[in-house]
Design an enzyme around this catalytic site. Structure first.
Site, mmCIF file in Angstrom:
data_model
loop_
_atom_site.group_PDB
_atom_site.id
_atom_site.type_symbol
_atom_site.label_atom_id
_atom_site.label_comp_id
_atom_site.label_asym_id
_atom_site.label_seq_id
_atom_site.Cartn_x
_atom_site.Cartn_y
_atom_site.Cartn_z
ATOM 1 N N HIS A 1 38.881 32.488 37.340
ATOM 2 C CA HIS A 1 38.920 33.786 36.654
ATOM 3 C C HIS A 1 40.106 33.843 35.695
ATOM 4 O O HIS A 1 40.773 34.878 35.559
ATOM 5 C CB HIS A 1 38.981 34.936 37.650
ATOM 6 C CG HIS A 1 37.698 35.121 38.410
ATOM 7 N ND1 HIS A 1 37.269 36.336 38.896
ATOM 8 C CD2 HIS A 1 36.745 34.240 38.754
ATOM 9 C CE1 HIS A 1 36.113 36.191 39.518
ATOM 10 N NE2 HIS A 1 35.784 34.919 39.445
ATOM 11 N N ARG B 1 43.926 34.906 36.828
ATOM 12 C CA ARG B 1 44.434 36.276 36.833
ATOM 13 C C ARG B 1 44.409 36.921 38.204
ATOM 14 O O ARG B 1 45.097 37.911 38.431
ATOM 15 C CB ARG B 1 43.607 37.131 35.871
ATOM 16 C CG ARG B 1 43.615 36.649 34.439
ATOM 17 C CD ARG B 1 42.641 37.444 33.602
ATOM 18 N NE ARG B 1 42.970 38.857 33.574
ATOM 19 C CZ ARG B 1 42.312 39.806 34.222
ATOM 20 N NH1 ARG B 1 41.283 39.490 34.960
ATOM 21 N NH2 ARG B 1 42.667 41.058 34.132
#
Ligand code: FMN
Length: 122
Positions: free
Chosen positions: A22, A25
């Site tokens: 992702h 993050r």
């Protein structure tokens, strides 16, 4: 990011998965996708299309993910930064830069096709 989850996706009849942190993050102590792609691709290729993303900033990053077994690589923030800096032309310029970097790196490696990168890695 785990072989077990990829196996579960294959068992559920999914067509494809994205090996993704992702963008780094959510949980910054996760392994990088580059550390996970090969084992996942080895386990499920032929049953699932394996895509990958997170942290791809250069054409060589694309080639590394492909060489590790991803069938395609996704770009998140990179083209968005081009968009923010220069609108549509900025996004296009960033994408052209990535393709040029891929072409240059493949020439230096003597590879005409990305499948050659996979063969030489294994
Ligand atoms: C601001 C932002 C929000 C995101 N939100 C989600 C989300 O809600 N669900 C998700 O699966 N991935 C989310 N992502 C991850 C992206 O889908 C993608 O995996 C990631 O941006 C790829 O890494 P890169 O930006 O380094 O290329 C988000 C990424 C960013 C930058």
């Amino acid at each position: 990011m785990a072989v077990k989850d990829a196996e579960t996706a294959a068992g559920l009849g999914c067509e494809a998965i994205v090996v993704s942190a992702h963008g780094g993050r959510n949980l910054d102590c996760l392994p990088a996708p580059a550390e996970c792609i090969q084992a996942i691709a080895d386990a499920v290729s032929g049953r699932l299309t394996v895509l990958a993303d997170s942290g791809v900033r250069r054409g060589t990053d694309v080639l590394k993910y492909l060489a590790l077994g991803a069938e395609a690589v996704l770009l998140g923030r990179l083209p968005l930064w081009g968009l923010a800096a220069g609108g549509e032309a900025g996004a296009e310029a960033v994408l052209r830069m990535v393709i040029t970097e891929m072409d240059t790196a493949m020439a230096f490696l003597g590879a005409e096709r990305v499948t050659e990168l996979k063969a030489s890695l294994r």
